[in-house]
Structure formats: structure tokens, C-alpha cells
Write a protein that holds these residues in place. Structure first.
Motif, PDB file in Angstrom:
ATOM      1  N   SER B   5      85.344  89.969  47.062  1.00  0.00           N
ATOM      2  CA  SER B   5      84.426  89.919  46.168  1.00  0.00           C
ATOM      3  C   SER B   5      84.859  90.796  45.020  1.00  0.00           C
ATOM      4  O   SER B   5      84.823  92.192  45.222  1.00  0.00           O
ATOM      5  N   VAL B   6      85.619  90.323  44.111  1.00  0.00           N
ATOM      6  CA  VAL B   6      86.272  91.255  43.007  1.00  0.00           C
ATOM      7  C   VAL B   6      85.275  91.366  41.926  1.00  0.00           C
ATOM      8  O   VAL B   6      84.707  90.435  41.374  1.00  0.00           O
ATOM      9  N   ILE B   7      84.749  92.741  41.531  1.00  0.00           N
ATOM     10  CA  ILE B   7      84.060  93.071  40.268  1.00  0.00           C
ATOM     11  C   ILE B   7      84.657  93.137  39.392  1.00  0.00           C
ATOM     12  O   ILE B   7      85.397  94.164  39.071  1.00  0.00           O
ATOM     13  N   LEU B   8      84.846  92.257  38.381  1.00  0.00           N
ATOM     14  CA  LEU B   8      85.359  92.379  37.102  1.00  0.00           C
ATOM     15  C   LEU B   8      84.373  92.651  35.981  1.00  0.00           C
ATOM     16  O   LEU B   8      83.051  92.708  36.158  1.00  0.00           O
ATOM     17  N   PHE B   9      84.890  93.076  34.686  1.00  0.00           N
ATOM     18  CA  PHE B   9      84.428  93.554  33.643  1.00  0.00           C
ATOM     19  C   PHE B   9      85.079  93.437  32.405  1.00  0.00           C
ATOM     20  O   PHE B   9      86.291  93.307  32.529  1.00  0.00           O
ATOM     21  N   ASN B  10      84.447  93.554  31.170  1.00  0.00           N
ATOM     22  CA  ASN B  10      85.664  93.474  30.084  1.00  0.00           C
ATOM     23  C   ASN B  10      86.383  94.810  30.167  1.00  0.00           C
ATOM     24  O   ASN B  10      85.899  95.891  30.462  1.00  0.00           O
ATOM     25  N   GLY B  41      79.894  84.573  33.740  1.00  0.00           N
ATOM     26  CA  GLY B  41      80.425  84.074  32.608  1.00  0.00           C
ATOM     27  C   GLY B  41      82.039  84.357  32.539  1.00  0.00           C
ATOM     28  O   GLY B  41      82.618  85.101  33.193  1.00  0.00           O
ATOM     29  N   ILE B  42      82.442  84.579  31.241  1.00  0.00           N
ATOM     30  CA  ILE B  42      83.599  85.108  30.899  1.00  0.00           C
ATOM     31  C   ILE B  42      83.762  86.282  30.566  1.00  0.00           C
ATOM     32  O   ILE B  42      83.093  86.945  29.738  1.00  0.00           O
ATOM     33  N   VAL B  43      84.919  86.785  31.277  1.00  0.00           N
ATOM     34  CA  VAL B  43      85.017  88.500  30.790  1.00  0.00           C
ATOM     35  C   VAL B  43      86.837  88.524  30.495  1.00  0.00           C
ATOM     36  O   VAL B  43      87.176  87.564  31.069  1.00  0.00           O
ATOM     37  N   THR B  44      86.937  89.261  29.683  1.00  0.00           N
ATOM     38  CA  THR B  44      88.309  89.410  29.164  1.00  0.00           C
ATOM     39  C   THR B  44      89.051  90.688  29.477  1.00  0.00           C
ATOM     40  O   THR B  44      88.168  91.927  29.410  1.00  0.00           O
ATOM     41  N   SER B  45      90.194  90.417  30.160  1.00  0.00           N
ATOM     42  CA  SER B  45      90.973  91.806  30.614  1.00  0.00           C
ATOM     43  C   SER B  45      91.737  92.569  29.458  1.00  0.00           C
ATOM     44  O   SER B  45      91.803  91.942  28.418  1.00  0.00           O
ATOM     45  N   SER B  46      92.278  93.558  29.666  1.00  0.00           N
ATOM     46  CA  SER B  46      93.328  94.160  29.058  1.00  0.00           C
ATOM     47  C   SER B  46      94.381  93.739  29.786  1.00  0.00           C
ATOM     48  O   SER B  46      94.720  93.958  30.967  1.00  0.00           O
ATOM     49  N   PRO B  47      95.442  93.034  29.276  1.00  0.00           N
ATOM     50  CA  PRO B  47      95.555  92.599  27.892  1.00  0.00           C
ATOM     51  C   PRO B  47      94.988  90.933  27.895  1.00  0.00           C
ATOM     52  O   PRO B  47      95.747  90.054  28.223  1.00  0.00           O
ATOM     53  N   PRO B  69      88.798  96.761  40.582  1.00  0.00           N
ATOM     54  CA  PRO B  69      89.907  97.265  39.916  1.00  0.00           C
ATOM     55  C   PRO B  69      89.799  98.333  38.746  1.00  0.00           C
ATOM     56  O   PRO B  69      88.352  98.611  38.640  1.00  0.00           O
ATOM     57  N   GLY B  70      90.555  98.919  38.169  1.00  0.00           N
ATOM     58  CA  GLY B  70      90.416  99.776  37.063  1.00  0.00           C
ATOM     59  C   GLY B  70      90.577  99.098  35.701  1.00  0.00           C
ATOM     60  O   GLY B  70      90.806  98.027  35.589  1.00  0.00           O
ATOM     61  N   GLY B  71      90.930 100.024  34.779  1.00  0.00           N
ATOM     62  CA  GLY B  71      91.160  99.558  33.401  1.00  0.00           C
ATOM     63  C   GLY B  71      90.293 100.412  32.489  1.00  0.00           C
ATOM     64  O   GLY B  71      89.498 101.249  32.799  1.00  0.00           O
ATOM     65  N   ILE B  72      90.561 100.121  31.146  1.00  0.00           N
ATOM     66  CA  ILE B  72      90.070 101.057  30.165  1.00  0.00           C
ATOM     67  C   ILE B  72      88.563 100.686  30.249  1.00  0.00           C
ATOM     68  O   ILE B  72      87.761 101.537  29.683  1.00  0.00           O
ATOM     69  N   GLY B  73      88.108  99.504  30.564  1.00  0.00           N
ATOM     70  CA  GLY B  73      86.612  99.203  30.856  1.00  0.00           C
ATOM     71  C   GLY B  73      85.850 100.115  31.590  1.00  0.00           C
ATOM     72  O   GLY B  73      84.619 100.187  31.404  1.00  0.00           O
ATOM     73  N   GLY B 103      89.584 102.103  38.970  1.00  0.00           N
ATOM     74  CA  GLY B 103      88.570 101.736  39.818  1.00  0.00           C
ATOM     75  C   GLY B 103      88.027 102.604  40.820  1.00  0.00           C
ATOM     76  O   GLY B 103      86.636 102.550  41.323  1.00  0.00           O
ATOM     77  N   SER B 104      88.752 103.459  41.472  1.00  0.00           N
ATOM     78  CA  SER B 104      88.185 104.683  42.264  1.00  0.00           C
ATOM     79  C   SER B 104      87.465 105.469  41.494  1.00  0.00           C
ATOM     80  O   SER B 104      86.449 106.126  42.031  1.00  0.00           O
ATOM     81  N   ILE B 105      87.426 105.886  40.233  1.00  0.00           N
ATOM     82  CA  ILE B 105      86.701 106.739  39.308  1.00  0.00           C
ATOM     83  C   ILE B 105      85.277 106.049  39.076  1.00  0.00           C
ATOM     84  O   ILE B 105      84.280 106.754  39.317  1.00  0.00           O
ATOM     85  N   LEU B 106      85.554 104.614  38.875  1.00  0.00           N
ATOM     86  CA  LEU B 106      84.057 103.929  38.588  1.00  0.00           C
ATOM     87  C   LEU B 106      83.306 103.934  40.012  1.00  0.00           C
ATOM     88  O   LEU B 106      82.063 104.389  40.204  1.00  0.00           O
ATOM     89  N   PHE B 107      84.271 103.762  41.150  1.00  0.00           N
ATOM     90  CA  PHE B 107      83.450 103.578  42.301  1.00  0.00           C
ATOM     91  C   PHE B 107      82.782 105.038  42.742  1.00  0.00           C
ATOM     92  O   PHE B 107      81.873 105.293  43.439  1.00  0.00           O
ATOM     93  N   SER B 108      83.559 106.045  42.458  1.00  0.00           N
ATOM     94  CA  SER B 108      83.188 107.682  42.863  1.00  0.00           C
ATOM     95  C   SER B 108      81.785 108.052  42.175  1.00  0.00           C
ATOM     96  O   SER B 108      81.129 108.679  42.974  1.00  0.00           O
ATOM     97  N   LYS B 109      81.357 107.116  41.049  1.00  0.00           N
ATOM     98  CA  LYS B 109      80.047 107.401  40.318  1.00  0.00           C
ATOM     99  C   LYS B 109      78.985 107.157  41.315  1.00  0.00           C
ATOM    100  O   LYS B 109      77.815 107.502  41.158  1.00  0.00           O
ATOM    101  N   THR B 110      79.060 106.009  42.388  1.00  0.00           N
ATOM    102  CA  THR B 110      78.301 105.849  43.372  1.00  0.00           C
ATOM    103  C   THR B 110      77.736 107.069  44.164  1.00  0.00           C
ATOM    104  O   THR B 110      76.786 106.795  45.191  1.00  0.00           O
ATOM    105  N   GLY B 111      78.772 108.160  44.375  1.00  0.00           N
ATOM    106  CA  GLY B 111      78.405 109.036  45.262  1.00  0.00           C
ATOM    107  C   GLY B 111      79.163 108.726  46.594  1.00  0.00           C
ATOM    108  O   GLY B 111      79.174 109.719  47.331  1.00  0.00           O
ATOM    109  N   LEU B 112      79.422 107.600  46.769  1.00  0.00           N
ATOM    110  CA  LEU B 112      79.859 107.250  48.309  1.00  0.00           C
ATOM    111  C   LEU B 112      81.175 107.684  48.573  1.00  0.00           C
ATOM    112  O   LEU B 112      81.640 107.562  49.926  1.00  0.00           O
TER     113      LEU B 112
END
Lengths: 199, 199
Positions: B5-10, B41-47, B69-73, B103-112
Motif C-alpha cells: 500500500s503505497v501512500i503518495l502525495f503531491n 485521484g491524480i497526484v504529481t511527483s517531483s519531478p 516514500p519521501g520528497g519535498i511534499g 518518508g521516515s520523518i513523515l512517518f515519525s510524526k505518528t510517534g510509532l
């Protein structure tokens, strides 16, 4: 600024396209990546990534790098005369042509690789020779440059070729910086190819 | 069969997601890759790759590997409490959690990740510590495994981690065969990391 005109189709190989797209896209002062497909709209890769593309009828770039990935979808497209004819006319006006994996087999159907040096995916190397015997297929190569045409070996090799291409046109340091930033162990030697013997 | 289950975002980073997706997707007898985003729907990556996703409200997998994943988003999403709360509940029911780059920084905000070993992109390593000081961030690592959580270093490292994960759950030969097929020089040693000192 050059457009990197990526020609997608159903069942293109995901990493063939998006490894190089990642690298080109990190240099927005030099390259603008644009994704096309024969009919435009949504095309789906192996494995299963659906991406939005422009139709080839919308192609209007002047300075561009034609980029052709491989994938199982090439098996059908090599027989599509209308597509091959369009690909040929795009290639004739391109500043550079880059192919990854079986993208070189697809591109070879234009006839523009005849008499030239090229490589392809090592797992299907026999297929290259059957499809286009007039190309000088080189088995042991991470990538091959002949004039303005670059062809790479399978899947991951597209990233090394793209960095090599960037080194050729923008200098080694620019390519090396990009590979370090994405923490990629760039194979700088285009003759590095343990897979030629493995497959 | 497990869903990846790949969690994407702009502004996700293209290769963070599609390097691993390439690898998982080549083992369809074991993994089914599915792309999600908060709203679908449609999300757009860098780049600039626009991909089709399912909304998180459509999530109904039972056995799944949560992939972030990570990224500037991620810079914006770390402050999005509703997204972090949803990510936490998905993670609590996941069989495994894999993150690439920031992506690990984003995930770390869950506290897990609190009290656990993890790594992240080496170019923004200071940011990891500022965002989540309670995580035991390990600088020199291609990837880190702690229990059922795998975190990788920047961008390309996601492919090495994914192969390492596959080796752990399906055996070394399965992973090695995949890396050879995509002609990828897999860094099998999770402590290989020249970038820790470079950045």
C-alpha cells in the motif's frame, strides 16, 4: 532548456522510465520532462502504475531529447507501423535519442540504428538480433553511445546512461553531484556489465 | 498475497516510490502494488509525473505492507494532523512498514518510531532530529530494520532496502534473482553508506 520527451505506452517498464526521469527532473534549469503516449491520456506500466500523458499529436518541442523506455509493451509496438513511423520522424528531428532496455529494440524498427552500435537488455539479447540484424548489437555494455544515440542495457542501466549523458553534455561534476544527491552508486564506466555473462 | 500500500502525495519523490514499486511488482505471486493518496485521484511527483491513485477512504486491505516514500511534499504533510492520524491507524494494522528517504520523518510524526532505530536521507539529516528527537536516528546506514519497520536512506536506497526486505521474508535467492533481472547492483549490506560522510 531542452525537453526530455518520454514516449510511454501500455506496459512500459516502470523503472526504465522513472529512474532517468528522476535524474533529468532534478536539473530543471536544463531539462523539462514531458510524458507522451501514442494516444495521450492514462497509460499503465508494468507493474501497474497509471500515469497521465500528452498525445503525440500535441508534440511541439523544438530542442528535445527523445527518450524511449522498454518493457513488455514493446513486443506489440514493434509491429505497429504507424507508431514506428511517428517515432522515426520524432527521432529525425531530435537533438539526442536515449533508449533504455528493450526501448532500443523498439527504436531499431525505425531503421535509424542500422549500421550503428547499440545495446539492450541482456535477458532478451537474442531477440535484439532477430528483430534488427543490421544493428551492431554490443552485448557487454552498461550503455553505448553512437553519435547522438545512447542505448542502455536493462532497467537500472538507464540511470547510469542518463548520468553518463549528462556528464557528456553538462560535465562530469554535474552528473556526479546528481548521483550523490540521490545516493546512487553511479556506474561511471559504460563497459561495466556483469549481466552480459549472467544472462 | 500481501498488498503493498503505497501512500503518495503531491511532490513525492519519483524514484523513492517507483524504484521499490518496480521490484515489488515483479513478484505478483507475492505482492499486489496499490497506489493511494489522501484524497485519491491524480497526484504529481517531483519531478512532474502525474499518477492515478485511490483515496485512503477506499483502503480495505487486510494483509498489507505500508509503504511511505519521501520528497519535498513531506515538508507540508508533517504538519497535517488529520493525515498523520490516518497514517498512524494504517501503520498500527500493517504487517510491515517501509519508508524511503524523508518518508521516515513523515512517518515519525505518528510517534510509532519513538525509541526505535531508524534512518533517513543524509542531506537533510539534521531535520530528522529536529522533527522527532525521540527516534534513535542512525546516520550511517543504507537501511535500518527495527521489528517490522524498515527505513531507508535517500532516494536510491529504497531499492536496496526493498531487496533486503524481500530477502528477509522470501529468502536471499528471491531478492538476488530480482536484482539480477533488473540489472541492479544491489547493496546487500545495510551498513554500506558512503553518503553519511559526504553530506
Amino acid at each position: 532548456m531542452k525537453e526530455v520527451s518520454v514516449i510511454l505506452f501500455n506496459n512500459f517498464e516502470t523503472l526504465d522510465a522513472f529512474g532517468p526521469v528522476e535524474i533529468f527532473g532534478r536539473l530543471p534549469e536544463h531539462f523539462a520532462v514531458k510524458l507522451y503516449s501514442p494516444e495521450g491520456g492514462i497509460v499503465t506500466s508494468s507493474p501497474n502504475v497509471s500515469v497521465v500523458t500528452e498525445p503525440l499529436t500535441a508534440f511541439n518541442a523544438e530542442e528535445y531529447i527523445l527518450f524511449v523506455p522498454g518493457g513488455i509493451g514493446t513486443r506489440e509496438l514493434v509491429h505497429n507501423e504507424s507508431f514506428i513511423s511517428k517515432l522515426k520522424s520524432l527521432a529525425e528531428n531530435a537533438e539526442y535519442i536515449l533508449t533504455v532496455c528493450t526501448g532500443s529494440i523498439l527504436f531499431s524498427k525505425t531503421g535509424l540504428l542500422n549500421g550503428k552500435n547499440a545495446t539492450s537488455n541482456k535477458r532478451v539479447f537474442q531477440w535484439t538480433q532477430l528483430e534488427s540484424p543490421e544493428v551492431n548489437w554490443i552485448k557487454k555494455a552498461r550503455w553505448v553511445k553512437d553519435g547522438n544515440i545512447y542505448t542502455s542495457s536493462g532497467v537500472s542501466a538507464g540511470m547510469d546512461m542518463t548520468l553518463g549523458f549528462i556528464a557528456d553534455i553538462l560535465g562530469y561534476e554535474t552528473a556526479k553531484t546528481q548521483s550523490d544527491q540521490i545516493e546512487y552508486d553511479w556506474k561511471e564506466d559504460s563497459t561495466w556489465d556483469p549481466y552480459a555473462e549472467l544472462h
